[in-house]
Design an enzyme around this catalytic site. Sequence first.
Site, PDB file in Angstrom:
ATOM      1  N   GLU A  30      63.846  -7.524  41.450  1.00 15.83           N
ATOM      2  CA  GLU A  30      63.464  -6.610  40.375  1.00 15.83           C
ATOM      3  C   GLU A  30      64.688  -6.202  39.542  1.00 15.83           C
ATOM      4  OE1 GLU A  30      62.191  -2.669  41.519  1.00 15.83           O
ATOM      5  OE2 GLU A  30      60.640  -2.660  39.979  1.00 15.83           O
ATOM      6  N   ARG A  31      65.828  -6.003  40.210  1.00 16.45           N
ATOM      7  CA  ARG A  31      67.022  -5.539  39.483  1.00 16.45           C
ATOM      8  C   ARG A  31      67.486  -6.559  38.447  1.00 16.45           C
ATOM      9  NH1 ARG A  31      68.982  -3.047  45.052  1.00 16.45           N
ATOM     10  NH2 ARG A  31      67.748  -1.170  44.790  1.00 16.45           N
ATOM     11  N   GLU A  81      57.276   8.239  47.006  1.00 12.17           N
ATOM     12  CA  GLU A  81      56.373   9.344  47.377  1.00 12.17           C
ATOM     13  C   GLU A  81      56.957  10.647  46.847  1.00 12.17           C
ATOM     14  OE1 GLU A  81      55.793   9.321  51.605  1.00 12.17           O
ATOM     15  OE2 GLU A  81      54.935   7.294  51.570  1.00 12.17           O
ATOM     16  N   GLY A 141      65.442   2.343  41.169  1.00 14.31           N
ATOM     17  CA  GLY A 141      66.717   2.754  41.785  1.00 14.31           C
ATOM     18  C   GLY A 141      67.632   3.294  40.702  1.00 14.31           C
ATOM     19  N   ASP A 192      65.869  -6.569  45.049  1.00 16.18           N
ATOM     20  CA  ASP A 192      66.959  -7.367  44.467  1.00 16.18           C
ATOM     21  C   ASP A 192      66.448  -8.182  43.280  1.00 16.18           C
ATOM     22  OD1 ASP A 192      68.834  -6.376  46.155  1.00 16.18           O
ATOM     23  OD2 ASP A 192      68.930  -8.119  47.481  1.00 16.18           O
ATOM     24  N   ARG A 202      69.750  -0.306   3.414  1.00 12.38           N
ATOM     25  CA  ARG A 202      69.824   1.134   3.130  1.00 12.38           C
ATOM     26  C   ARG A 202      71.115   1.441   2.364  1.00 12.38           C
ATOM     27  NH1 ARG A 202      67.450   5.966   2.246  1.00 12.38           N
ATOM     28  NH2 ARG A 202      68.730   7.682   3.027  1.00 12.38           N
ATOM     29  N   GLN A 255      82.922   1.669   7.447  1.00 15.00           N
ATOM     30  CA  GLN A 255      83.552   1.180   8.688  1.00 15.00           C
ATOM     31  C   GLN A 255      82.916   1.761   9.948  1.00 15.00           C
ATOM     32  OE1 GLN A 255      87.789   1.612   8.792  1.00 15.00           O
ATOM     33  NE2 GLN A 255      88.084  -0.432   7.943  1.00 15.00           N
ATOM     34  N   GLN A 289      71.310   6.305  15.412  1.00 14.45           N
ATOM     35  CA  GLN A 289      72.335   7.017  14.642  1.00 14.45           C
ATOM     36  C   GLN A 289      72.672   6.239  13.372  1.00 14.45           C
ATOM     37  OE1 GLN A 289      73.054   9.953  15.775  1.00 14.45           O
ATOM     38  NE2 GLN A 289      74.397  10.467  14.071  1.00 14.45           N
ATOM     39  N   GLU A 330      72.868   6.164  39.851  1.00 15.18           N
ATOM     40  CA  GLU A 330      73.718   6.705  40.925  1.00 15.18           C
ATOM     41  C   GLU A 330      73.556   5.869  42.196  1.00 15.18           C
ATOM     42  OE1 GLU A 330      71.728   8.504  38.986  1.00 15.18           O
ATOM     43  OE2 GLU A 330      73.131   9.779  37.894  1.00 15.18           O
TER      44      GLU A 330
HETATM   45  C1  LIG Z   1      57.858   5.884  34.817  1.00 15.19           C
HETATM   46  C2  LIG Z   1      58.209   5.571  36.233  1.00 15.19           C
HETATM   47  C3  LIG Z   1      57.681   4.437  36.829  1.00 15.19           C
HETATM   48  C4  LIG Z   1      57.946   4.166  38.170  1.00 15.19           C
HETATM   49  N1  LIG Z   1      57.330   3.095  38.767  1.00 15.19           N
HETATM   50  C5  LIG Z   1      57.406   2.979  40.118  1.00 15.19           C
HETATM   51  C6  LIG Z   1      56.604   2.015  40.806  1.00 15.19           C
HETATM   52  O1  LIG Z   1      55.876   1.223  40.198  1.00 15.19           O
HETATM   53  N2  LIG Z   1      56.645   1.995  42.161  1.00 15.19           N
HETATM   54  C7  LIG Z   1      57.431   2.848  42.886  1.00 15.19           C
HETATM   55  O2  LIG Z   1      57.408   2.786  44.111  1.00 15.19           O
HETATM   56  N3  LIG Z   1      58.228   3.747  42.254  1.00 15.19           N
HETATM   57  C8  LIG Z   1      58.224   3.836  40.903  1.00 15.19           C
HETATM   58  N4  LIG Z   1      58.997   4.773  40.255  1.00 15.19           N
HETATM   59  C9  LIG Z   1      59.861   5.634  41.049  1.00 15.19           C
HETATM   60  C10 LIG Z   1      61.342   5.418  40.824  1.00 15.19           C
HETATM   61  O3  LIG Z   1      61.794   4.253  41.446  1.00 15.19           O
HETATM   62  C11 LIG Z   1      62.034   6.702  41.299  1.00 15.19           C
HETATM   63  O4  LIG Z   1      61.759   7.670  40.300  1.00 15.19           O
HETATM   64  C12 LIG Z   1      63.503   6.545  41.511  1.00 15.19           C
HETATM   65  O5  LIG Z   1      63.758   5.718  42.614  1.00 15.19           O
HETATM   66  C13 LIG Z   1      64.206   7.899  41.719  1.00 15.19           C
HETATM   67  O6  LIG Z   1      63.526   8.713  42.616  1.00 15.19           O
HETATM   68  P1  LIG Z   1      63.165  10.219  42.195  1.00 15.19           P
HETATM   69  O7  LIG Z   1      62.521  10.185  40.874  1.00 15.19           O
HETATM   70  O8  LIG Z   1      62.425  10.831  43.308  1.00 15.19           O
HETATM   71  O9  LIG Z   1      64.554  10.944  41.987  1.00 15.19           O
HETATM   72  P2  LIG Z   1      65.439  11.641  43.138  1.00 15.19           P
HETATM   73  O10 LIG Z   1      65.614  10.708  44.278  1.00 15.19           O
HETATM   74  O11 LIG Z   1      64.906  12.993  43.410  1.00 15.19           O
HETATM   75  O12 LIG Z   1      66.840  11.756  42.408  1.00 15.19           O
HETATM   76  C14 LIG Z   1      67.177  12.832  41.531  1.00 15.19           C
HETATM   77  C15 LIG Z   1      68.650  12.672  41.150  1.00 15.19           C
HETATM   78  O13 LIG Z   1      69.475  12.735  42.331  1.00 15.19           O
HETATM   79  C16 LIG Z   1      70.301  11.594  42.381  1.00 15.19           C
HETATM   80  N5  LIG Z   1      70.555  11.232  43.768  1.00 15.19           N
HETATM   81  C17 LIG Z   1      69.661  11.074  44.774  1.00 15.19           C
HETATM   82  N6  LIG Z   1      70.288  10.710  45.898  1.00 15.19           N
HETATM   83  C18 LIG Z   1      71.612  10.622  45.598  1.00 15.19           C
HETATM   84  C19 LIG Z   1      72.784  10.285  46.330  1.00 15.19           C
HETATM   85  N7  LIG Z   1      72.728   9.935  47.614  1.00 15.19           N
HETATM   86  N8  LIG Z   1      73.969  10.301  45.691  1.00 15.19           N
HETATM   87  C20 LIG Z   1      74.048  10.630  44.376  1.00 15.19           C
HETATM   88  N9  LIG Z   1      72.981  10.968  43.628  1.00 15.19           N
HETATM   89  C21 LIG Z   1      71.780  10.957  44.234  1.00 15.19           C
HETATM   90  C22 LIG Z   1      69.501  10.511  41.654  1.00 15.19           C
HETATM   91  O14 LIG Z   1      70.336   9.450  41.231  1.00 15.19           O
HETATM   92  C23 LIG Z   1      68.935  11.321  40.500  1.00 15.19           C
HETATM   93  O15 LIG Z   1      69.916  11.463  39.516  1.00 15.19           O
HETATM   94  C24 LIG Z   1      58.800   5.019  38.905  1.00 15.19           C
HETATM   95  C25 LIG Z   1      59.380   6.130  38.281  1.00 15.19           C
HETATM   96  C26 LIG Z   1      59.086   6.414  36.976  1.00 15.19           C
HETATM   97  C27 LIG Z   1      59.706   7.638  36.348  1.00 15.19           C
END
Ligand SMILES: Cc1cc2nc3c(=O)[nH]c(=O)nc-3n(C[C@H](O)[C@H](O)[C@H](O)COP(=O)(O)OP(=O)(O)OC[C@H]3O[C@@H](n4cnc5c(N)ncnc54)[C@H](O)[C@@H]3O)c2cc1C
Length: 381
Positions: free
Chosen positions: A244-245, A128, A366, A242, A270, A281, A338, A369
């Site tokens: 999905e990862r 969200e 996920g 799990d 090339r 190298q 590159q 981080e």
């Molecule tokens: C193209 C795309 C497709 C996606 N598809 C789906 C989908 O199908 N369904 C769905 O539900 N979601 C989906 N997502 C969401 C995705 O899983 C989230 O973008 C992701 O979990 C990160 O959340 P956020 O973007 O809000 O970043 P944020 O949570 O705002 O994070 C921003 C930064 O802060 C860091 N951060 C946050 N908390 C911590 C912490 N405790 N410690 C250290 N660093 C932290 C993060 O690692 C990141 O570097 C999608 C996202 C994208 C971009």
Amino acid sequence: MDFALTDEQRMMQESVRALMAREAPPEKIREWDQAHEFPDEVWRKLGAQGWLGLTIPEEFGGTGASVLDTVLFSEQLSYCATGLSAAFQRSACYGGTVISRVGTQEQKETYLPPIASGESMVAVALTEPGAGSDAAALQTRATRDGDHYLINGQKVYTSGADQADWLIVAVRTDPSAPAREGISTFIVPTDLDGLEIRRMDKLGNWMVSTCEVYFDDVAVPAENLLGDLNGAWQSTLSSGLDAERLIIGSHCTGSAQRAFDVARDYAVSREQFGRPITSFQMIKQKFADMAASIQGARLMTQHAAWLVDQGLPARKESSMVKMVASEMWNDVVYEAMQACGGWSYMMESELQRQYRDARLYTIGGGTSEIQRLIIAKELGL
Ligand SMILES: Cc1cc2nc3c(=O)[nH]c(=O)nc-3n(C[C@H](O)[C@H](O)[C@H](O)COP(=O)(O)OP(=O)(O)OC[C@H]3O[C@@H](n4cnc5c(N)ncnc54)[C@H](O)[C@@H]3O)c2cc1C
């Protein structure tokens, strides 16, 4: 310890490659990508050949394959068609796995056969605007209203929502409970009144859409509750994430292998300074480093899949796979570009698409981080 693939596994890999060579050759992939179009027909052909049912039990129209077979398939699919592989991750793997594990008998009979055949697709709506890495902070609400639940709220970044027949939506059903204990999941048909889906523009992965989803008093039958009421965090969501990862691990490995092969084919032909650039190298070193890191991610993915097949804990290993493989794919595409120079930056080259596509994978599913936090926690830190 036996690392050899069985004859069946090798045949499976050859068969996927042959199907993709016929139905989704590189020139078609470029066309679909640039048109932001998903090839439904190819998807259904994958379903007709049984590939979309790998994670689904036989009694519900799937083949009930092992997790190892599933990652072997996914690596080949992503090698040929990253976009189809991304849809496989979400619909067949996340959707198929979660419904198989926590769905009721009726839900399994209703949803799994069309997912396996490719007639229907599922999207996953967890994230969200205010709940990304901290997914348990989600605010979308479902409140009981007779034999229905009314859903209100907003999801963001839902991949494939406008292509899906159903969404697996995570909602808050008990606002008074601690964050992780008041969450449930529902299967929500995408044609219900009050549900609005809007496509978002993005950098890459153009064959699959990414959407905002708005819920305004969306009435969902109570029997669409997936898993236990208020118990989704421990069951539906954790088992899906799990799985999905691991599939992301094989997706990144297959795509990186493709980037490597495309770059090698170009680099060997090339010439600069009167000789092939692969005789320098520094270029040789790039290819050696890329090959080693791809193989590392491949073995980690297959090992974690084997652990799951043995019923052994694999939470730490799944996060390691997601982190290592997604970072590896980004590194490999960077070095592949590159090594190939300006050609790789042009839209005619597959590497520019890979560069854009890879960038998502250290974020989606996920972030790196968050994977490091999970690994550290599993290490007792
Ligand atoms: C193209 C795309 C497709 C996606 N598809 C789906 C989908 O199908 N369904 C769905 O539900 N979601 C989906 N997502 C969401 C995705 O899983 C989230 O973008 C992701 O979990 C990160 O959340 P956020 O973007 O809000 O970043 P944020 O949570 O705002 O994070 C921003 C930064 O802060 C860091 N951060 C946050 N908390 C911590 C912490 N405790 N410690 C250290 N660093 C932290 C993060 O690692 C990141 O570097 C999608 C996202 C994208 C971009």
